[in-house]
Design a protein around this motif. Structure first.
Motif, PDB file in Angstrom:
ATOM      1  N   PRO A 130       0.826  -1.220   0.000  1.00 53.10           N
ATOM      2  CA  PRO A 130       0.000   0.000   0.000  1.00 53.10           C
ATOM      3  C   PRO A 130       0.855   1.262   0.000  1.00 53.10           C
ATOM      4  O   PRO A 130       1.898   1.321   0.636  1.00 53.10           O
ATOM      5  CB  PRO A 130      -0.795  -0.093   1.301  1.00 53.10           C
ATOM      6  N   CYS A 131       0.410   2.261  -0.756  1.00 58.14           N
ATOM      7  CA  CYS A 131       1.049   3.569  -0.745  1.00 58.14           C
ATOM      8  C   CYS A 131      -0.016   4.591  -0.369  1.00 58.14           C
ATOM      9  O   CYS A 131      -1.133   4.223  -0.014  1.00 58.14           O
ATOM     10  CB  CYS A 131       1.707   3.872  -2.088  1.00 58.14           C
ATOM     11  N   GLN A 188      -4.040   4.319  -0.492  1.00 59.96           N
ATOM     12  CA  GLN A 188      -4.419   2.938  -0.799  1.00 59.96           C
ATOM     13  C   GLN A 188      -4.476   2.163   0.517  1.00 59.96           C
ATOM     14  O   GLN A 188      -3.532   2.189   1.295  1.00 59.96           O
ATOM     15  CB  GLN A 188      -3.375   2.321  -1.726  1.00 59.96           C
ATOM     16  N   ARG A 189      -5.584   1.514   0.758  1.00 61.57           N
ATOM     17  CA  ARG A 189      -5.748   0.803   2.028  1.00 61.57           C
ATOM     18  C   ARG A 189      -5.249  -0.633   1.984  1.00 61.57           C
ATOM     19  O   ARG A 189      -4.771  -1.147   2.972  1.00 61.57           O
ATOM     20  CB  ARG A 189      -7.218   0.800   2.436  1.00 61.57           C
ATOM     21  N   SER A 190      -5.410  -1.280   0.857  1.00 65.78           N
ATOM     22  CA  SER A 190      -5.109  -2.708   0.776  1.00 65.78           C
ATOM     23  C   SER A 190      -3.899  -2.986  -0.091  1.00 65.78           C
ATOM     24  O   SER A 190      -3.719  -2.354  -1.128  1.00 65.78           O
ATOM     25  CB  SER A 190      -6.298  -3.454   0.155  1.00 65.78           C
ATOM     26  N   PRO A 191      -3.084  -3.960   0.296  1.00 68.35           N
ATOM     27  CA  PRO A 191      -2.078  -4.458  -0.632  1.00 68.35           C
ATOM     28  C   PRO A 191      -2.810  -5.178  -1.769  1.00 68.35           C
ATOM     29  O   PRO A 191      -3.846  -5.798  -1.542  1.00 68.35           O
ATOM     30  CB  PRO A 191      -1.258  -5.444   0.203  1.00 68.35           C
TER      31      PRO A 191
END
Length: 159
Positions: free
Chosen positions: A101-102, A105-108
């Motif tokens: 995540p960056c 963004q919440r999820s990988p």
């Protein structure tokens, strides 16, 4: 039989589409030994995280990479993991990329997954995904799926 946990990976950000194809030139670095000339342009410097059940876990600033069946890794008591001669090592049999995540963004996200054609339908992709889910319980898909990828996760492609 497909594991229920694979079927419930959510799709984040984009709707499912079917124009993505599996280009081997873009997939082979996923299977390459860390530090090799095949992996370095894609992944740069990676650190070894773990090696268990024939799955090598590697990480750089943007990705965590899971490689199955990479024969050039040695685990010795007290010395940890060692990559033996990455330039002359065979490629692994399967690989999975998870984009970390960056900002915002919440999820990988599962970015790419590939199993060599001769090793498909043996549960290897499922093992990679389940291993990644141990690291990232909120793992999601980005929606760019090949027909095979859509079927693996229990989705149907929209035309």
């Amino acid at each position: 039989m497909r594991s229920q946990s694979l079927m419930h990976l959510p799709i984040v950000g984009k709707r499912i589409h079917s124009f993505v194809t599996a280009d081997p030139a873009r997939l082979y670095p996923l299977l390459a030994a860390p530090g090799s000339s095949a992996a370095k342009p894609w992944y740069g410097e990676e650190r070894l995280i773990a090696w268990e059940d024939d799955i090598l876990v590697l990480e750089n600033e943007g990705f965590r990479r899971y490689v199955f069946g990479l024969a050039c890794v040695l685990q010795t008591p007290g010395c940890g993991l060692q990559v033996l001669d990455p330039e002359h090592a065979a490629f692994g049999l399967a690989g999975l990329d998870v984009r970390l995540p960056c900002k915002g963004q919440r999820s990988p996200l599962v970015e790419r997954i590939y199993v060599m054609p001769e090793r498909r339908r043996q549960g290897i992709a499922s093992a990679l995904i389940l291993r990644a889910r141990r690291d990232f319980p909120n793992l999601a898909l980005d929606g760019k799926l090949t027909p095979e990828g859509a079927a693996l996760f229990g989705y149907a492609l929209k035309h």
